[in-house]
Design an enzyme around this catalytic site. Structure first.
Site, PDB file in Angstrom:
ATOM      1  N   GLY A   1      -1.343 -75.055  76.224  1.00 28.81           N
ATOM      2  CA  GLY A   1      -2.001 -76.437  76.250  1.00 28.81           C
ATOM      3  C   GLY A   1      -3.025 -76.265  77.293  1.00 28.81           C
ATOM      4  O   GLY A   1      -2.886 -76.996  78.320  1.00 28.81           O
TER       5      GLY A   1
ATOM      6  N   SER B   1      -7.373 -75.851  76.829  1.00 28.91           N
ATOM      7  CA  SER B   1      -8.453 -76.291  76.678  1.00 28.91           C
ATOM      8  C   SER B   1      -8.470 -77.785  76.302  1.00 28.91           C
ATOM      9  O   SER B   1      -7.427 -78.273  75.816  1.00 28.91           O
ATOM     10  CB  SER B   1      -9.123 -75.488  75.578  1.00 28.91           C
TER      11      SER B   1
ATOM     12  N   SER C   1      -3.594 -72.845  69.398  1.00 30.63           N
ATOM     13  CA  SER C   1      -3.284 -72.016  68.489  1.00 30.63           C
ATOM     14  C   SER C   1      -1.727 -72.194  68.117  1.00 30.63           C
ATOM     15  O   SER C   1      -0.823 -72.261  68.917  1.00 30.63           O
ATOM     16  CB  SER C   1      -3.512 -70.725  68.796  1.00 30.63           C
TER      17      SER C   1
ATOM     18  N   GLU D   1      -3.542 -61.677  78.753  1.00 30.03           N
ATOM     19  CA  GLU D   1      -4.361 -61.009  77.516  1.00 30.03           C
ATOM     20  C   GLU D   1      -5.094 -59.917  77.759  1.00 30.03           C
ATOM     21  O   GLU D   1      -5.850 -59.230  76.990  1.00 30.03           O
ATOM     22  CB  GLU D   1      -5.795 -62.353  77.504  1.00 30.03           C
TER      23      GLU D   1
ATOM     24  N   GLU E   1     -21.204 -65.235  76.974  1.00 32.03           N
ATOM     25  CA  GLU E   1     -22.300 -65.516  78.230  1.00 32.03           C
ATOM     26  C   GLU E   1     -21.379 -65.619  79.474  1.00 32.03           C
ATOM     27  O   GLU E   1     -21.919 -65.067  80.253  1.00 32.03           O
ATOM     28  CB  GLU E   1     -23.057 -66.676  77.840  1.00 32.03           C
TER      29      GLU E   1
END
Length: 403
Positions: A129, A131, A163, A246, A382
């Site tokens: 939790g 974003s 997700s 990650e 970016e």
């Protein structure tokens, strides 16, 4: 162990993993997971996790005392063989075994580790939790508020792109505990039980037809103070440990899957005769593109292996993870885009893909749409380029407009 003995050990371990894969990977899993219901998907994921756990392959990166302990070279072999044998992915367990475990091991208390790590091995599902709708790629701009009330915190706000939240038992939650502090200074990190009153999970239907992402609405949700991870207001530093999970072997696994089953399916698509009776692979331009992809995959694998080895030596540079993420995500997007181009109009009629697979299923249009999950979330391309330029190459920081 001598170099020769270490080499022989890896050969023997590879043979062991290969034998296990041949005996335990369900041969029809792609067919049964295509069009599966949410309940069937969750049941399959739990069964597959326990099969890997029984072999000692579910959490190889964890410390030995918690059920892991494989050496880095053995972990590399394991992920290579699982990819080569087209094993299902641990979709539901991913956040639990990587993000939650890394956070608990780095910053959790003994009580928190003893409560949750065994539960994760037994199938506890986690969601991240982090974003929020108004924060965009600036995670530190989150506005979910948590205020202390006796022995608990009360949390209100909204999370998005969570997700698998509809399956989750627990949540890794960031919330602002000091609204007057600089934005990275006033954030705290919590473990939130998803069965707590005041939590509303709403799946988001995606362009692929799936509902992998969710919104989480929090309305005066009580969280025990004992579920705070790290110090109050120090959640930003703890979150970096979570995001660091990650890196390394997770990217190695994804690159191996792209280079094995993914590239194999792309070759098969190009070798299949079209309506005109011609094979795309016989076109020199197509063959050239395939050769370029093969070369790029070789480079990606080398980058990931190098990152894993340096991570094990604590020698990772500040932009190395961004380089790998950028390379993987954009190569994935180019390959799936090319697969959709080769598939032509017929590829647009493929409306389902295996739910326990990855982003290289061979349902090329759905894979291409799904590939945007990698070039936007977790830091858009970016942003990755900015990190590479500023932190990796030492270039001047980008100007802040309006300052």
């Amino acid at each position: 162990m001598t170099a020769v003995a270490a080499h022989e050990d890896l050969i023997a371990f590879r043979a062991e993993v290969r034998d296990w894969c041949r005996a335990h990977i369900p041969p029809d899993w792609r067919a049964t997971q295509t069009g599966a219901s949410s309940a069937e998907f969750a049941a399959f994921q739990r069964d597959w996790f326990q099969a890997l756990r029984g072999a000692g392959y579910a959490v190889p990166h964890w410390p030995r005392e918690w059920g892991g302990g494989l050496s880095v070279p053995r972990q590399v072999v394991l992920y290579q063989e699982l990819a080569a044998h087209d094993a299902p992915r641990l979709v539901l367990a991913f956040v639990a075994i990587h993000h939650a475990a890394a956070t608990l091991l780095a910053a959790g208390t003994d009580a928190q580790r003893n409560r949750h790590l065994p539960a994760i091995l037994d199938g506890e599902i986690w969601v991240q939790g982090f974003s929020e709708p108004e924060a965009g790629s600036d995670l530190a701009a989150l506005s979910t508020i948590a205020h202390r009330d006796g022995d608990e915190y009360v949390v209100s706000g909204q999370k998005v792109w969570a997700s698998g939240a509809q399956y989750a038992d627990w949540c890794l939650l960031l919330a602002r505990t000091d609204p007057n502090a600089p934005k990275r200074k006033g954030i705290s990190y919590f473990l939130m039980d998803m069965r707590t009153p005041g939590i509303d999970v709403r799946p988001i239907r995606q362009a692929t037809g799936e509902s992998h992402f969710c919104e989480i609405f929090l309305d005066e949700v009580p969280i025990p103070a004992a579920n705070l991870i790290g110090a109050e207001h120090a959640g930003w530093q703890v979150a970096q440990r979570t995001l660091g999970a990650e890196r390394g072997l997770t990217m190695l696994e994804l690159s191996e899957r792209l280079g094995n089953a993914g590239f194999r399916r792309l070759l098969e698509s190009c070798a299949r005769s079209n309506r005109q009776g011609r094979r795309p692979i016989d076109d020199p331009a197509v063959a050239d593109r395939l050769a370029v992809f093969d070369t790029e995959i070789t480079g990606l694998r080398a980058l990931c292996l190098d990152l894993v080895q340096r991570h094990d030596r604590d020698a990772v540079g500040p932009a190395d993870a961004s380089i790998v993420k950028l390379y993987y995500s954009e190569l994935l997007q180019r390959m799936t885009d090319f697969g959709a181009e080769i598939g032509g109009v017929a590829a647009h009629g493929v409306l389902r893909k295996p739910m326990s697979g990855g982003w290289e299923s061979g349902a090329w249009v759905l894979d291409f749409i799904g590939s945007w999950e990698w070039t936007i979330p977790g830091g858009a391309s970016e942003i990755q380029r900015t990190i590479i330029g500023e932190r990796g190459l030492g270039l001047p920081r980008e100007p802040v407009f309006g300052s």
